[in-house]
Design a protein around this motif. Structure first.
Motif, short mmCIF file in Angstrom:
data_model
loop_
_atom_site.label_atom_id
_atom_site.label_comp_id
_atom_site.label_asym_id
_atom_site.label_seq_id
_atom_site.Cartn_x
_atom_site.Cartn_y
_atom_site.Cartn_z
N ARG A 378 34.88 44.90 47.57
CA ARG A 378 35.16 46.30 47.19
C ARG A 378 36.25 46.38 46.13
N SER A 379 37.20 45.46 46.18
CA SER A 379 38.24 45.42 45.14
C SER A 379 37.64 45.06 43.79
N LEU A 380 36.67 44.16 43.78
CA LEU A 380 35.99 43.81 42.54
C LEU A 380 35.18 44.98 42.01
N VAL A 381 34.51 45.70 42.90
CA VAL A 381 33.73 46.88 42.48
C VAL A 381 34.65 47.91 41.84
N LYS A 382 35.77 48.17 42.48
CA LYS A 382 36.73 49.16 41.97
C LYS A 382 37.26 48.76 40.60
N ALA A 383 37.66 47.50 40.45
CA ALA A 383 38.17 47.02 39.17
C ALA A 383 37.09 47.05 38.10
N GLY A 384 35.83 46.83 38.50
CA GLY A 384 34.72 46.88 37.55
C GLY A 384 34.52 48.27 36.99
N LYS A 385 34.65 49.26 37.85
CA LYS A 385 34.51 50.66 37.41
C LYS A 385 35.63 51.05 36.45
N GLU A 386 36.75 50.36 36.59
CA GLU A 386 37.90 50.66 35.72
C GLU A 386 37.93 49.76 34.49
N GLY A 387 36.92 48.89 34.36
CA GLY A 387 36.84 48.00 33.21
C GLY A 387 37.91 46.94 33.17
N LYS A 388 38.32 46.45 34.34
CA LYS A 388 39.45 45.51 34.42
C LYS A 388 39.06 44.11 34.90
N LEU A 389 37.79 43.78 34.84
CA LEU A 389 37.35 42.48 35.34
C LEU A 389 37.40 41.40 34.27
N SER A 390 37.87 40.22 34.64
CA SER A 390 37.79 39.06 33.77
C SER A 390 36.38 38.49 33.86
N PRO A 391 35.98 37.60 32.96
CA PRO A 391 34.65 37.00 33.06
C PRO A 391 34.40 36.31 34.40
#
Length: 499
Positions: A378-391
Protein backbone atom coordinates in the motif's frame (compact mmCIF):
# COMPACT_ATOMS: atom_id res chain seq x y z
CA UNK A 1 58.97 -67.11 37.49
CA UNK A 2 56.44 -69.05 35.43
CA UNK A 3 53.62 -67.51 37.47
CA UNK A 4 54.97 -64.00 36.83
CA UNK A 5 55.19 -64.64 33.07
CA UNK A 6 51.65 -66.02 33.01
CA UNK A 7 50.36 -63.05 34.96
CA UNK A 8 52.12 -60.60 32.60
CA UNK A 9 50.65 -62.43 29.62
CA UNK A 10 47.19 -62.28 31.22
CA UNK A 11 47.49 -58.52 31.79
CA UNK A 12 48.82 -58.07 28.26
CA UNK A 13 45.90 -60.03 26.77
CA UNK A 14 43.45 -58.05 28.86
CA UNK A 15 45.10 -54.78 27.78
CA UNK A 16 44.92 -55.76 24.10
CA UNK A 17 41.30 -56.84 24.53
CA UNK A 18 40.43 -53.49 26.10
CA UNK A 19 42.12 -51.63 23.26
CA UNK A 20 40.32 -53.73 20.67
CA UNK A 21 37.02 -53.31 22.49
CA UNK A 22 37.57 -49.58 22.69
CA UNK A 23 38.32 -49.40 18.98
CA UNK A 24 35.25 -51.45 18.18
CA UNK A 25 33.05 -49.13 20.20
CA UNK A 26 34.58 -46.15 18.50
CA UNK A 27 34.08 -47.67 15.08
CA UNK A 28 30.47 -48.45 15.90
CA UNK A 29 29.91 -44.87 16.96
CA UNK A 30 31.48 -43.56 13.79
CA UNK A 31 29.51 -45.93 11.59
CA UNK A 32 26.11 -45.37 13.22
CA UNK A 33 23.76 -44.05 10.54
CA UNK A 34 23.53 -40.26 10.89
CA UNK A 35 20.27 -38.68 11.91
CA UNK A 36 18.86 -35.83 9.82
CA UNK A 37 16.69 -32.86 10.83
CA UNK A 38 15.58 -30.66 7.94
CA UNK A 39 14.13 -27.33 9.13
CA UNK A 40 12.28 -25.16 6.62
CA UNK A 41 11.25 -21.54 7.15
CA UNK A 42 8.22 -20.15 5.36
CA UNK A 43 8.83 -16.99 3.30
CA UNK A 44 12.33 -15.98 4.47
CA UNK A 45 14.87 -14.53 2.04
CA UNK A 46 18.52 -15.59 2.17
CA UNK A 47 19.74 -12.23 3.48
CA UNK A 48 17.28 -12.02 6.38
CA UNK A 49 19.46 -13.98 8.79
CA UNK A 50 22.38 -12.71 10.81
CA UNK A 51 24.64 -15.39 9.36
CA UNK A 52 24.06 -13.87 5.91
CA UNK A 53 24.99 -10.36 6.95
CA UNK A 54 21.68 -8.91 8.15
CA UNK A 55 22.66 -6.71 11.12
CA UNK A 56 19.09 -6.13 12.33
CA UNK A 57 17.35 -9.49 12.57
CA UNK A 58 18.10 -11.54 15.69
CA UNK A 59 18.97 -15.15 14.78
CA UNK A 60 21.61 -16.28 17.32
CA UNK A 61 20.81 -20.01 17.11
CA UNK A 62 20.93 -20.18 13.31
CA UNK A 63 24.07 -18.05 13.32
CA UNK A 64 25.73 -20.51 15.71
CA UNK A 65 24.88 -23.45 13.43
CA UNK A 66 26.38 -21.56 10.49
CA UNK A 67 29.50 -20.67 12.44
CA UNK A 68 30.10 -24.34 13.26
CA UNK A 69 28.88 -25.77 9.98
CA UNK A 70 28.77 -25.13 6.25
CA UNK A 71 27.00 -22.08 4.83
CA UNK A 72 26.00 -21.93 1.16
CA UNK A 73 25.94 -18.53 -0.54
CA UNK A 74 24.45 -19.66 -3.84
CA UNK A 75 21.63 -22.09 -3.08
CA UNK A 76 18.80 -21.64 -5.57
CA UNK A 77 15.20 -22.79 -5.12
CA UNK A 78 13.23 -24.26 -8.02
CA UNK A 79 10.38 -21.82 -7.37
CA UNK A 80 9.46 -19.01 -5.00
CA UNK A 81 6.09 -20.46 -4.05
CA UNK A 82 5.28 -22.43 -0.89
CA UNK A 83 3.78 -25.82 -1.79
CA UNK A 84 5.53 -26.32 -5.16
CA UNK A 85 8.88 -25.51 -3.54
CA UNK A 86 8.40 -27.91 -0.62
CA UNK A 87 7.26 -30.73 -2.89
CA UNK A 88 10.27 -30.07 -5.11
CA UNK A 89 12.67 -30.27 -2.15
CA UNK A 90 11.32 -33.52 -0.73
CA UNK A 91 11.03 -35.31 -4.11
CA UNK A 92 14.20 -33.92 -5.72
CA UNK A 93 12.15 -32.89 -8.79
CA UNK A 94 11.35 -29.65 -10.59
CA UNK A 95 7.83 -28.32 -9.93
CA UNK A 96 6.51 -29.08 -13.40
CA UNK A 97 7.88 -32.62 -13.01
CA UNK A 98 5.88 -33.22 -9.82
CA UNK A 99 2.51 -32.49 -11.43
CA UNK A 100 2.06 -29.83 -8.74
CA UNK A 101 3.64 -26.76 -10.28
CA UNK A 102 1.00 -24.36 -8.99
CA UNK A 103 0.22 -23.26 -5.44
CA UNK A 104 -2.24 -25.47 -3.51
CA UNK A 105 -1.85 -28.43 -5.86
CA UNK A 106 -0.49 -31.91 -5.12
CA UNK A 107 1.21 -34.75 -7.00
CA UNK A 108 -0.88 -37.48 -8.57
CA UNK A 109 2.11 -39.82 -8.60
CA UNK A 110 3.39 -41.45 -5.39
CA UNK A 111 6.97 -40.26 -5.86
CA UNK A 112 9.85 -41.61 -3.87
CA UNK A 113 10.94 -38.94 -1.41
CA UNK A 114 13.64 -38.31 1.17
CA UNK A 115 11.30 -39.76 3.80
CA UNK A 116 10.16 -42.85 1.89
CA UNK A 117 13.71 -43.90 0.98
CA UNK A 118 14.99 -43.43 4.53
CA UNK A 119 11.99 -45.21 6.05
CA UNK A 120 12.57 -48.18 3.75
CA UNK A 121 16.14 -48.40 5.09
CA UNK A 122 15.07 -48.54 8.73
CA UNK A 123 14.87 -44.86 9.65
CA UNK A 124 12.12 -43.47 11.83
CA UNK A 125 10.60 -40.62 9.80
CA UNK A 126 8.53 -37.83 11.33
CA UNK A 127 7.05 -34.51 10.28
CA UNK A 128 5.85 -31.60 12.38
CA UNK A 129 4.55 -28.18 11.45
CA UNK A 130 3.28 -26.92 8.13
CA UNK A 131 2.56 -29.64 5.55
CA UNK A 132 1.12 -28.23 2.28
CA UNK A 133 2.27 -31.15 0.10
CA UNK A 134 -0.85 -33.26 -0.51
CA UNK A 135 -1.79 -36.81 0.50
CA UNK A 136 0.56 -39.14 -1.35
CA UNK A 137 3.82 -37.86 0.13
CA UNK A 138 2.56 -38.59 3.64
CA UNK A 139 3.20 -42.26 2.94
CA UNK A 140 6.90 -41.76 3.59
CA UNK A 141 6.40 -40.77 7.24
CA UNK A 142 5.84 -42.88 10.34
CA UNK A 143 4.09 -39.99 12.04
CA UNK A 144 2.86 -36.54 11.00
CA UNK A 145 1.91 -33.60 13.19
CA UNK A 146 0.26 -31.15 10.80
CA UNK A 147 -3.18 -30.34 12.17
CA UNK A 148 -3.77 -26.66 13.08
CA UNK A 149 -4.33 -27.49 16.75
CA UNK A 150 -1.06 -29.41 16.93
CA UNK A 151 1.35 -27.10 15.15
CA UNK A 152 0.73 -23.81 16.98
CA UNK A 153 0.81 -20.26 15.68
CA UNK A 154 4.26 -20.46 14.15
CA UNK A 155 4.20 -24.15 13.26
CA UNK A 156 6.86 -25.23 15.75
CA UNK A 157 4.75 -26.48 18.68
CA UNK A 158 5.20 -30.19 17.86
CA UNK A 159 8.89 -30.13 17.02
CA UNK A 160 10.10 -31.09 20.50
CA UNK A 161 7.31 -33.61 21.26
CA UNK A 162 8.04 -35.41 17.98
CA UNK A 163 11.71 -35.70 18.92
CA UNK A 164 10.81 -37.05 22.35
CA UNK A 165 8.20 -39.50 21.05
CA UNK A 166 10.30 -41.02 18.26
CA UNK A 167 11.36 -44.66 18.14
CA UNK A 168 14.64 -44.54 20.07
CA UNK A 169 15.88 -47.77 18.49
CA UNK A 170 16.14 -46.30 15.00
CA UNK A 171 18.08 -43.51 13.33
CA UNK A 172 15.70 -40.68 12.49
CA UNK A 173 14.73 -38.16 9.84
CA UNK A 174 12.53 -35.21 10.74
CA UNK A 175 10.95 -32.69 8.38
CA UNK A 176 10.33 -29.66 10.62
CA UNK A 177 8.37 -27.00 8.72
CA UNK A 178 7.39 -23.67 10.23
CA UNK A 179 4.68 -21.22 9.25
CA UNK A 180 7.03 -18.43 10.31
CA UNK A 181 7.43 -15.97 8.73
CA UNK A 182 4.30 -16.26 6.57
CA UNK A 183 1.70 -13.50 6.84
CA UNK A 184 -0.59 -12.71 8.66
CA UNK A 185 1.34 -11.88 11.82
CA UNK A 186 -0.36 -12.04 15.20
CA UNK A 187 0.84 -10.89 18.60
CA UNK A 188 3.10 -13.36 20.38
CA UNK A 189 5.95 -13.49 22.89
CA UNK A 190 8.43 -12.33 20.24
CA UNK A 191 6.45 -9.28 19.13
CA UNK A 192 8.31 -5.95 19.33
CA UNK A 193 11.68 -7.73 19.42
CA UNK A 194 12.94 -5.47 16.64
CA UNK A 195 12.86 -1.68 16.64
CA UNK A 196 11.40 -0.25 13.38
CA UNK A 197 13.61 2.81 13.72
CA UNK A 198 16.80 0.76 13.50
CA UNK A 199 15.89 -1.19 10.35
CA UNK A 200 17.40 -0.48 6.95
CA UNK A 201 14.64 -0.56 4.33
CA UNK A 202 15.50 -2.34 1.03
CA UNK A 203 15.76 -0.10 -2.03
CA UNK A 204 12.75 -1.87 -3.54
CA UNK A 205 10.41 -0.60 -0.79
CA UNK A 206 9.24 2.79 0.50
CA UNK A 207 11.09 4.03 3.58
CA UNK A 208 8.15 5.08 5.74
CA UNK A 209 6.76 4.17 9.15
CA UNK A 210 4.30 1.66 7.73
CA UNK A 211 6.96 -0.30 5.87
CA UNK A 212 9.39 -0.17 8.79
CA UNK A 213 6.80 -1.61 11.15
CA UNK A 214 5.95 -4.25 8.56
CA UNK A 215 9.61 -5.29 8.32
CA UNK A 216 10.05 -5.25 12.10
CA UNK A 217 7.12 -7.63 12.59
CA UNK A 218 8.52 -9.88 9.88
CA UNK A 219 11.84 -9.99 11.73
CA UNK A 220 9.95 -10.83 14.95
CA UNK A 221 8.56 -13.94 13.23
CA UNK A 222 12.06 -14.95 12.13
CA UNK A 223 13.19 -14.52 15.74
CA UNK A 224 10.51 -17.02 16.82
CA UNK A 225 11.64 -19.47 14.13
CA UNK A 226 15.22 -19.12 15.37
CA UNK A 227 14.19 -19.63 19.02
CA UNK A 228 12.58 -22.99 18.26
CA UNK A 229 15.65 -24.12 16.34
CA UNK A 230 17.58 -23.45 19.53
CA UNK A 231 15.12 -25.65 21.42
CA UNK A 232 15.66 -28.47 18.91
CA UNK A 233 19.43 -28.19 19.40
CA UNK A 234 19.01 -28.40 23.20
CA UNK A 235 16.85 -31.51 22.90
CA UNK A 236 19.31 -33.22 20.57
CA UNK A 237 22.09 -32.55 23.05
CA UNK A 238 19.93 -33.78 25.92
CA UNK A 239 19.31 -37.04 24.05
CA UNK A 240 23.06 -37.27 23.29
CA UNK A 241 22.49 -37.53 19.54
CA UNK A 242 23.59 -34.00 18.62
CA UNK A 243 27.04 -34.87 17.27
CA UNK A 244 25.70 -37.47 14.85
CA UNK A 245 22.73 -35.41 13.67
CA UNK A 246 22.78 -33.42 10.44
CA UNK A 247 20.81 -30.19 10.88
CA UNK A 248 19.79 -28.41 7.70
CA UNK A 249 18.21 -24.94 7.80
CA UNK A 250 16.65 -23.35 4.72
CA UNK A 251 13.55 -21.57 3.40
CA UNK A 252 10.90 -22.45 0.81
CA UNK A 253 10.80 -19.02 -0.86
CA UNK A 254 11.61 -15.35 -0.42
CA UNK A 255 10.26 -12.82 2.05
CA UNK A 256 6.55 -11.88 1.79
CA UNK A 257 7.18 -8.39 0.44
CA UNK A 258 6.78 -6.72 -2.96
CA UNK A 259 9.35 -7.85 -5.56
CA UNK A 260 10.40 -10.81 -3.43
CA UNK A 261 8.03 -13.76 -2.92
CA UNK A 262 7.14 -15.58 -6.20
CA UNK A 263 9.75 -13.56 -8.09
CA UNK A 264 12.72 -14.95 -9.99
CA UNK A 265 15.22 -12.53 -8.48
CA UNK A 266 17.57 -13.48 -5.64
CA UNK A 267 15.17 -12.05 -3.06
CA UNK A 268 12.65 -14.66 -4.20
CA UNK A 269 14.57 -17.77 -5.29
CA UNK A 270 17.84 -17.66 -3.37
CA UNK A 271 17.54 -19.54 -0.08
CA UNK A 272 19.69 -19.56 3.02
CA UNK A 273 21.19 -23.03 3.31
CA UNK A 274 23.13 -24.06 6.39
CA UNK A 275 24.28 -27.63 7.06
CA UNK A 276 25.59 -28.46 10.53
CA UNK A 277 27.03 -31.89 11.36
CA UNK A 278 29.69 -32.10 14.10
CA UNK A 279 30.85 -35.58 13.06
CA UNK A 280 30.88 -34.84 9.34
CA UNK A 281 31.60 -31.15 8.69
CA UNK A 282 34.31 -28.95 10.11
CA UNK A 283 33.03 -25.61 11.33
CA UNK A 284 33.25 -22.15 9.78
CA UNK A 285 33.03 -23.33 6.21
CA UNK A 286 31.50 -21.33 3.38
CA UNK A 287 30.67 -22.50 -0.12
CA UNK A 288 30.06 -20.22 -3.08
CA UNK A 289 29.31 -23.21 -5.30
CA UNK A 290 26.01 -23.15 -7.17
CA UNK A 291 23.51 -25.72 -5.85
CA UNK A 292 19.80 -26.29 -6.43
CA UNK A 293 17.13 -27.26 -3.94
CA UNK A 294 16.53 -30.46 -5.95
CA UNK A 295 20.06 -31.47 -4.92
CA UNK A 296 19.14 -31.59 -1.22
CA UNK A 297 17.23 -34.90 -1.44
CA UNK A 298 20.06 -36.89 -3.09
CA UNK A 299 22.58 -35.25 -0.76
CA UNK A 300 20.67 -36.38 2.34
CA UNK A 301 20.46 -39.93 1.00
CA UNK A 302 24.18 -39.85 0.20
CA UNK A 303 24.95 -38.77 3.77
CA UNK A 304 22.96 -41.78 4.96
CA UNK A 305 24.62 -44.19 2.50
CA UNK A 306 21.53 -44.72 0.36
CA UNK A 307 21.34 -44.70 -3.43
CA UNK A 308 18.91 -42.09 -4.81
CA UNK A 309 15.97 -43.29 -6.94
CA UNK A 310 15.91 -42.58 -10.67
CA UNK A 311 13.04 -40.15 -10.11
CA UNK A 312 15.38 -37.67 -8.39
CA UNK A 313 16.53 -35.04 -10.88
CA UNK A 314 19.13 -33.48 -8.60
CA UNK A 315 22.63 -34.67 -7.69
CA UNK A 316 24.42 -35.02 -4.37
CA UNK A 317 26.75 -32.21 -3.31
CA UNK A 318 28.18 -34.10 -0.32
CA UNK A 319 31.68 -33.66 -1.77
CA UNK A 320 31.36 -29.96 -0.95
CA UNK A 321 31.39 -30.80 2.77
CA UNK A 322 35.15 -31.41 2.52
CA UNK A 323 35.83 -29.19 -0.50
CA UNK A 324 33.40 -26.25 -0.29
CA UNK A 325 35.16 -24.32 -3.08
CA UNK A 326 34.78 -27.13 -5.59
CA UNK A 327 32.65 -26.32 -8.65
CA UNK A 328 29.33 -28.14 -8.66
CA UNK A 329 26.51 -26.91 -10.89
CA UNK A 330 26.96 -24.86 -14.02
CA UNK A 331 23.23 -24.06 -14.15
CA UNK A 332 20.38 -23.78 -11.65
CA UNK A 333 16.79 -23.45 -12.92
CA UNK A 334 13.63 -22.02 -11.41
CA UNK A 335 10.03 -21.44 -12.46
CA UNK A 336 7.20 -19.06 -11.61
CA UNK A 337 3.76 -20.55 -12.11
CA UNK A 338 0.33 -19.64 -10.79
CA UNK A 339 0.32 -18.34 -7.22
CA UNK A 340 -2.98 -16.44 -6.83
CA UNK A 341 -2.27 -14.86 -10.24
CA UNK A 342 -1.56 -16.11 -13.75
CA UNK A 343 2.17 -16.38 -14.45
CA UNK A 344 4.71 -18.31 -16.49
CA UNK A 345 8.36 -17.37 -16.05
CA UNK A 346 11.46 -19.51 -16.33
CA UNK A 347 14.90 -18.65 -14.94
CA UNK A 348 18.42 -19.96 -15.35
CA UNK A 349 21.20 -18.91 -13.01
CA UNK A 350 24.92 -19.33 -13.63
CA UNK A 351 27.87 -18.26 -11.54
CA UNK A 352 27.88 -14.82 -13.14
CA UNK A 353 24.44 -14.22 -14.64
CA UNK A 354 20.71 -14.57 -14.08
CA UNK A 355 18.40 -14.84 -17.09
CA UNK A 356 14.57 -14.77 -17.07
CA UNK A 357 12.16 -15.69 -19.87
CA UNK A 358 8.61 -14.40 -19.32
CA UNK A 359 5.81 -15.86 -21.47
CA UNK A 360 3.23 -13.51 -19.92
CA UNK A 361 4.99 -10.14 -20.32
CA UNK A 362 1.66 -8.30 -20.72
CA UNK A 363 0.92 -8.85 -17.02
CA UNK A 364 2.38 -6.93 -14.06
CA UNK A 365 4.37 -8.93 -11.51
CA UNK A 366 3.11 -7.49 -8.24
CA UNK A 367 3.43 -10.63 -6.11
CA UNK A 368 0.84 -12.90 -4.45
CA UNK A 369 -2.33 -11.95 -2.55
CA UNK A 370 -0.72 -11.67 0.89
CA UNK A 371 1.68 -9.10 -0.51
CA UNK A 372 -1.05 -7.12 -2.32
CA UNK A 373 -2.80 -6.84 1.05
CA UNK A 374 0.36 -5.80 2.91
CA UNK A 375 1.18 -2.35 4.36
CA UNK A 376 4.39 -2.29 2.31
CA UNK A 377 2.48 -2.74 -0.94
CA UNK A 378 0.00 0.00 0.00
CA UNK A 379 2.93 2.35 0.64
CA UNK A 380 4.19 1.64 -2.88
CA UNK A 381 0.73 2.29 -4.33
CA UNK A 382 0.50 5.61 -2.49
CA UNK A 383 3.97 6.73 -3.60
CA UNK A 384 3.13 5.69 -7.17
CA UNK A 385 0.08 7.94 -7.22
CA UNK A 386 2.31 10.77 -6.06
CA UNK A 387 4.92 10.04 -8.74
CA UNK A 388 7.63 9.26 -6.18
CA UNK A 389 8.71 5.75 -7.14
CA UNK A 390 12.25 4.83 -8.13
CA UNK A 391 12.71 2.28 -10.94
CA UNK A 392 13.38 -0.46 -8.38
CA UNK A 393 10.19 0.42 -6.49
CA UNK A 394 7.99 0.74 -9.58
CA UNK A 395 9.00 -2.67 -10.92
CA UNK A 396 5.95 -4.42 -9.41
CA UNK A 397 3.58 -2.20 -11.41
CA UNK A 398 5.30 -2.36 -14.80
CA UNK A 399 3.14 -3.70 -17.63
CA UNK A 400 3.96 -4.79 -20.20
CA UNK A 401 7.15 -6.25 -18.78
CA UNK A 402 10.28 -7.30 -20.68
CA UNK A 403 9.92 -10.77 -22.18
CA UNK A 404 13.58 -11.34 -21.38
CA UNK A 405 15.78 -10.12 -18.56
CA UNK A 406 19.51 -10.58 -18.05
CA UNK A 407 21.45 -9.43 -15.01
CA UNK A 408 25.20 -9.29 -14.40
CA UNK A 409 25.34 -10.39 -10.78
CA UNK A 410 28.63 -8.85 -9.65
CA UNK A 411 27.48 -5.41 -10.79
CA UNK A 412 23.82 -5.77 -9.85
CA UNK A 413 23.15 -7.77 -6.64
CA UNK A 414 19.49 -6.64 -6.48
CA UNK A 415 18.83 -7.39 -10.17
CA UNK A 416 17.48 -3.96 -11.00
CA UNK A 417 19.45 -3.32 -14.22
CA UNK A 418 18.24 -5.49 -17.08
CA UNK A 419 20.99 -5.40 -19.74
CA UNK A 420 18.94 -6.94 -22.57
CA UNK A 421 19.02 -4.50 -25.51
CA UNK A 422 20.50 -1.80 -23.28
CA UNK A 423 23.33 0.46 -24.31
CA UNK A 424 26.40 0.08 -22.15
CA UNK A 425 28.45 2.91 -20.78
CA UNK A 426 31.44 0.68 -21.43
CA UNK A 427 30.76 0.58 -25.14
CA UNK A 428 29.35 -1.45 -27.97
CA UNK A 429 31.68 -4.38 -27.27
CA UNK A 430 30.09 -5.04 -23.88
CA UNK A 431 26.60 -4.72 -25.34
CA UNK A 432 27.43 -7.41 -27.92
CA UNK A 433 28.92 -9.58 -25.18
CA UNK A 434 25.70 -9.32 -23.16
CA UNK A 435 23.68 -10.14 -26.26
CA UNK A 436 25.76 -13.28 -26.81
CA UNK A 437 25.24 -14.35 -23.19
CA UNK A 438 21.50 -13.70 -23.47
CA UNK A 439 21.31 -15.87 -26.58
CA UNK A 440 23.33 -18.68 -24.99
CA UNK A 441 21.28 -18.74 -21.78
CA UNK A 442 18.02 -18.64 -23.69
CA UNK A 443 19.19 -21.72 -25.62
CA UNK A 444 20.17 -23.46 -22.37
CA UNK A 445 16.83 -22.63 -20.77
CA UNK A 446 14.85 -23.76 -23.82
CA UNK A 447 16.79 -27.01 -23.95
CA UNK A 448 16.13 -27.65 -20.24
CA UNK A 449 12.40 -27.09 -20.78
CA UNK A 450 12.34 -29.52 -23.69
CA UNK A 451 14.41 -32.16 -21.88
CA UNK A 452 12.27 -32.12 -18.73
CA UNK A 453 8.88 -31.91 -20.47
CA UNK A 454 8.10 -28.33 -19.53
CA UNK A 455 5.81 -26.31 -21.81
CA UNK A 456 3.78 -23.11 -22.07
CA UNK A 457 0.06 -24.00 -21.98
CA UNK A 458 -2.28 -21.78 -23.93
CA UNK A 459 -4.82 -21.75 -21.09
CA UNK A 460 -2.99 -21.24 -17.84
CA UNK A 461 -4.83 -20.83 -14.55
CA UNK A 462 -6.05 -17.22 -14.49
CA UNK A 463 -6.11 -14.56 -11.79
CA UNK A 464 -8.27 -15.43 -8.79
CA UNK A 465 -7.96 -11.89 -7.40
CA UNK A 466 -7.56 -8.36 -8.72
CA UNK A 467 -3.93 -7.30 -8.97
CA UNK A 468 -4.36 -3.87 -7.41
CA UNK A 469 -6.76 -4.40 -4.51
CA UNK A 470 -6.79 -8.19 -4.01
CA UNK A 471 -10.55 -8.57 -4.41
CA UNK A 472 -11.85 -12.01 -5.36
CA UNK A 473 -12.73 -12.51 -9.04
CA UNK A 474 -15.80 -14.73 -8.76
CA UNK A 475 -15.82 -16.03 -12.34
CA UNK A 476 -12.22 -17.24 -12.04
CA UNK A 477 -12.07 -18.30 -8.40
CA UNK A 478 -10.98 -21.94 -7.84
CA UNK A 479 -10.92 -22.62 -11.59
CA UNK A 480 -7.75 -24.29 -12.85
CA UNK A 481 -6.27 -24.11 -16.30
CA UNK A 482 -3.70 -26.47 -17.79
CA UNK A 483 -0.73 -27.23 -15.57
CA UNK A 484 2.73 -26.62 -17.10
CA UNK A 485 4.11 -29.97 -18.20
CA UNK A 486 0.70 -31.68 -18.02
CA UNK A 487 0.38 -32.21 -21.76
CA UNK A 488 3.92 -33.61 -21.90
CA UNK A 489 3.33 -36.01 -18.95
CA UNK A 490 6.26 -34.35 -17.23
CA UNK A 491 5.38 -36.00 -13.92
CA UNK A 492 6.24 -39.36 -15.51
CA UNK A 493 9.61 -38.21 -16.81
CA UNK A 494 12.91 -39.19 -15.24
CA UNK A 495 14.99 -36.88 -17.44
CA UNK A 496 17.40 -34.79 -15.36
CA UNK A 497 17.83 -31.77 -17.60
CA UNK A 498 20.92 -29.55 -17.89
CA UNK A 499 23.39 -29.48 -15.03
Amino acid sequence: MIKIVLKVRSYLCLFILCICSGNTIGQENRTNPPNVVLIIADDVSFDDLGAYGNPFVQTPNIDELAKNGLKFNNAILTTSSCSPSRISIITGRYPHNTGAAELHTQPKVAFESIASKLRAKGYYTGQAGKWHMGKLLKQGFDRIYAKPGEIGDGGEARWLPSLKERDKNKPFFFWFASIDAHREWGENEFSDTHDPEEIEVPATLIDDDSTRIDLARYYDEIKRFDFHIGEVVKELKKQKVYDNTVIIVMSDNGRPFPRDKTRMYHSGIKTPLIIHWPEGIEGERVSNSLVSSIDIAPTILDICGIEPPETFQGKTFKALFDHPDKDFRKYAFAEHNWHDYEAHERMVRTKKHLYILNSRPELPNQGPLDIVNSPSFRSLVKAGKEGKLSPAQSDVFVAPRPAEELFVLKDDPLQVRNVVNKKSLKGEKLKKQNELIRSQLRDVLTAWMEETGDDIPGELTGDWYTRDTGEKIEKNFRKRGEMPGEKENADRSEEKGRF
